[in-house]
Design an enzyme around this catalytic site. Structure first.
Site, PDB file in Angstrom:
ATOM      1  N   ARG A 166     -16.954 -12.298   0.243  1.00 54.42           N
ATOM      2  CA  ARG A 166     -17.472 -11.481  -0.874  1.00 54.42           C
ATOM      3  C   ARG A 166     -18.735 -12.100  -1.487  1.00 54.42           C
ATOM      4  NH1 ARG A 166     -13.995  -8.827   1.040  1.00 54.42           N
ATOM      5  NH2 ARG A 166     -12.579  -7.385   0.013  1.00 54.42           N
ATOM      6  N   SER A 239     -10.891  -3.915  -6.026  1.00 54.55           N
ATOM      7  CA  SER A 239     -10.442  -5.229  -6.492  1.00 54.55           C
ATOM      8  C   SER A 239     -11.381  -5.713  -7.578  1.00 54.55           C
ATOM      9  CB  SER A 239     -10.501  -6.255  -5.358  1.00 54.55           C
ATOM     10  OG  SER A 239      -9.623  -5.913  -4.330  1.00 54.55           O
ATOM     11  N   GLU A 335     -14.944  -9.822  -9.139  1.00 58.57           N
ATOM     12  CA  GLU A 335     -15.615  -9.487  -7.895  1.00 58.57           C
ATOM     13  C   GLU A 335     -16.812  -8.573  -8.141  1.00 58.57           C
ATOM     14  OE1 GLU A 335     -16.130  -7.190  -4.391  1.00 58.57           O
ATOM     15  OE2 GLU A 335     -14.004  -6.904  -4.806  1.00 58.57           O
TER      16      GLU A 335
HETATM   17  N1  EPU Z   1       0.313  -8.438  -3.914  1.00 64.46           N
HETATM   18  C1  EPU Z   1       1.046  -8.578  -5.079  1.00 64.46           C
HETATM   19  N2  EPU Z   1       0.961  -7.604  -6.022  1.00 64.46           N
HETATM   20  C2  EPU Z   1       0.208  -6.496  -5.874  1.00 64.46           C
HETATM   21  C3  EPU Z   1      -0.548  -6.346  -4.698  1.00 64.46           C
HETATM   22  C4  EPU Z   1      -0.481  -7.332  -3.722  1.00 64.46           C
HETATM   23  O1  EPU Z   1       1.755  -9.545  -5.270  1.00 64.46           O
HETATM   24  O2  EPU Z   1       0.161  -5.662  -6.795  1.00 64.46           O
HETATM   25  C5  EPU Z   1       0.389  -9.504  -2.896  1.00 64.46           C
HETATM   26  C6  EPU Z   1       1.272  -9.092  -1.760  1.00 64.46           C
HETATM   27  O3  EPU Z   1       2.077 -10.192  -1.384  1.00 64.46           O
HETATM   28  C7  EPU Z   1       0.323  -8.770  -0.635  1.00 64.46           C
HETATM   29  C8  EPU Z   1      -0.841  -9.697  -0.929  1.00 64.46           C
HETATM   30  O4  EPU Z   1      -0.892  -9.761  -2.361  1.00 64.46           O
HETATM   31  O5  EPU Z   1       0.880  -9.033   0.599  1.00 64.46           O
HETATM   32  C9  EPU Z   1      -2.157  -9.200  -0.388  1.00 64.46           C
HETATM   33  O6  EPU Z   1      -2.399  -7.870  -0.851  1.00 64.46           O
HETATM   34  P1  EPU Z   1      -3.427  -6.882  -0.120  1.00 64.46           P
HETATM   35  O7  EPU Z   1      -3.096  -6.755   1.311  1.00 64.46           O
HETATM   36  O8  EPU Z   1      -3.523  -5.643  -0.909  1.00 64.46           O
HETATM   37  O9  EPU Z   1      -4.791  -7.684  -0.149  1.00 64.46           O
HETATM   38  P2  EPU Z   1      -5.584  -8.388  -1.314  1.00 64.46           P
HETATM   39  O10 EPU Z   1      -5.846  -9.789  -0.892  1.00 64.46           O
HETATM   40  O11 EPU Z   1      -4.932  -8.207  -2.637  1.00 64.46           O
HETATM   41  C10 EPU Z   1      -7.899  -7.846  -0.271  1.00 64.46           C
HETATM   42  C11 EPU Z   1      -9.230  -7.292  -0.684  1.00 64.46           C
HETATM   43  C12 EPU Z   1      -9.206  -5.779  -0.722  1.00 64.46           C
HETATM   44  C13 EPU Z   1      -8.810  -5.261   0.633  1.00 64.46           C
HETATM   45  C14 EPU Z   1      -7.434  -5.848   0.992  1.00 64.46           C
HETATM   46  C15 EPU Z   1      -6.984  -5.447   2.372  1.00 64.46           C
HETATM   47  C16 EPU Z   1     -10.268  -8.962  -2.115  1.00 64.46           C
HETATM   48  C17 EPU Z   1     -10.709  -9.311  -3.492  1.00 64.46           C
HETATM   49  N3  EPU Z   1      -9.626  -7.813  -1.976  1.00 64.46           N
HETATM   50  O12 EPU Z   1      -6.972  -7.576  -1.289  1.00 64.46           O
HETATM   51  O13 EPU Z   1     -10.527  -5.346  -0.975  1.00 64.46           O
HETATM   52  O14 EPU Z   1      -8.754  -3.852   0.678  1.00 64.46           O
HETATM   53  O15 EPU Z   1      -7.507  -7.286   0.957  1.00 64.46           O
HETATM   54  O16 EPU Z   1      -7.740  -6.127   3.316  1.00 64.46           O
HETATM   55  O17 EPU Z   1     -10.526  -9.722  -1.179  1.00 64.46           O
HETATM   56  C18 EPU Z   1     -12.062  -4.779  -2.724  1.00 64.46           C
HETATM   57  O18 EPU Z   1     -12.689  -5.790  -2.418  1.00 64.46           O
HETATM   58  O19 EPU Z   1     -12.456  -3.990  -3.648  1.00 64.46           O
HETATM   59  C19 EPU Z   1     -10.811  -4.488  -2.042  1.00 64.46           C
HETATM   60  C20 EPU Z   1     -10.035  -3.481  -2.393  1.00 64.46           C
END
Ligand code: EPU
Length: 339
Positions: A166, A239, A335
């Site tokens: 990012r 995010s 972000e």
């Molecule tokens: N989780 C929670 N609570 C929640 C949501 C998620 O505890 O409400 C935990 C879960 O254990 C889950 C883990 O967080 O397995 C990861 O969640 P997720 O797969 O949604 O990925 P993320 O790391 O939270 C990142 C990106 C997203 C992208 C997703 C999928 C960043 C800041 N965000 O989110 O990107 O869509 O991975 O690849 O890196 C964005 O940048 O705007 C964005 C949406």
């Protein structure tokens, strides 16, 4: 005066997906990138602050903007070379998701995991958009930008863009470059990225055992629409917090106290922690103060339930940062660009 439009004291409420009713002293919408030098030379523009805006899907206005907002409304997609790998030049104002769908329709691979990300093509390299195990940097050959310092068109190759999680040179020198086009190199086929949590399960649910890129895209669309609130329904900027990258010692310390911590160990030995997990465990998921809050669907997403101002949203975000810091000793960073 062709190629751009100027509006004084322009409302920005429909130009940012957090739906903050801020105003810009001047709004310049540009449709022809070659007119950029002419536009930037106007005293009203050159003497004040400048902010480049795509779809406003990664931006929080904490108040009115006392300067010029430059809205990129340039269009055009050009295949410069086809073959096993295609070189495609795309104008900054094109919608990212439209472009991804176009590439899939033409049989190009690579961007399937990045479908449905809001925003414009010109914004994609700035924060090196990423999702489901892919980052856009991998497919960017070069970025064309107007270099306001050198007063000339600059072509930055991938190395010059200094891409990281990012992050890019465009975030480090925010006032220097105005991205006007992005050149992609897309293969006709590639090894598909299916390892990110949920993708294989979704493909199995769809009954697909030999996936093509468009199957992966469909799986990602399902996953995203299930998890992430739609900005057309409720104001948000995806995010709002980055997943913090911390020293191994801190990662281990948090893990000792909270064995359920969701984290990934990077190649450099540092830990990436799930910000969503930290926020949810700190009790903020679904919480709100007036119309500013955290989505009840995904803990990373700051939402505007209706009439929150930019200041309301920013102060709620700071409460989240403080709460997570108190509980875990980890400092979250926003972000989006906070103006
Ligand atoms: N989780 C929670 N609570 C929640 C949501 C998620 O505890 O409400 C935990 C879960 O254990 C889950 C883990 O967080 O397995 C990861 O969640 P997720 O797969 O949604 O990925 P993320 O790391 O939270 C990142 C990106 C997203 C992208 C997703 C999928 C960043 C800041 N965000 O989110 O990107 O869509 O991975 O690849 O890196 C964005 O940048 O705007 C964005 C949406």
């Amino acid at each position: 005066m062709g190629g751009y439009t100027l509006i004084e004291s322009a409302p920005l409420g429909t130009r940012n997906t957090l739906r903050v009713n801020a105003r810009a002293r001047l709004l310049a919408e540009i449709r022809d990138a070659s007119k950029l030098p002419e536009l930037l030379a106007f005293p009203a523009v050159s003497q004040g602050k400048l902010l480049v805006l795509g779809e406003g899907s990664n931006m929080l206005f904490t108040g009115d903007f006392d300067g010029t907002v430059l809205a990129m409304a340039t269009h055009g997609v050009q295949v410069e070379q086809d073959g096993d790998v295609a070189r495609i030049a795309v104008a900054a104002g094109e919608r990212w998701d439209d472009f991804v769908r176009w590439t899939l329709g033409r049989g190009f691979a690579g961007l399937e995991n990045l479908i449905l990300i809001p925003g414009t093509v010109g914004a994609a390299p700035i924060q090196n958009i990423g999702a489901y195990g892919t980052e856009v940097a991998e497919f960017i050959e070069s970025v064309e930008a107007w270099d306001t310092q050198e007063q000339r068109v600059a072509i930055l190759d991938r190395a010059a863009c200094a891409f990281a999680y990012r992050d890019s040179v465009f975030k480090h020198e925010p006032d220097r470059y105005i991205v006007t086009a992005v050149r992609f190199a897309l293969p006709r086929s590639r090894e598909l990225r299916l390892d990110y949590a949920g993708i294989r399960e979704e493909l199995a649910r769809m009954g697909v055992d030999k996936p093509a890129p468009f199957h992966v895209a469909e799986a990602v669309v399902h996953l995203r629409t299930k998890k992430l609130p739609d900005p057309a329904v409720i104001g948000n900027a995806g995010s709002f917090f980055k997943n913090p990258i911390v020293e191994a010692s801190l990662g281990e310390a948090v893990k000792r106290e909270h064995p359920e911590l969701v984290s990934w160990v990077g190649a450099d030995g540092r830990w990436k922690l799930s910000a969503a997990w930290l926020i949810e465990q700190s009790g903020f998921k679904g919480e709100r103060d007036g119309d500013a809050g955290i989505s009840n669907r995904h803990a990373l997403v700051l939402v505007n339930h209706g009439r929150a101002t930019g200041a309301d949203l920013w102060s709620f975000a700071q409460r989240v940062i403080e709460g997570v810091h108190e509980k875990f000793g980890v400092v979250l960073e926003p972000e989006p660009i906070v103006v």
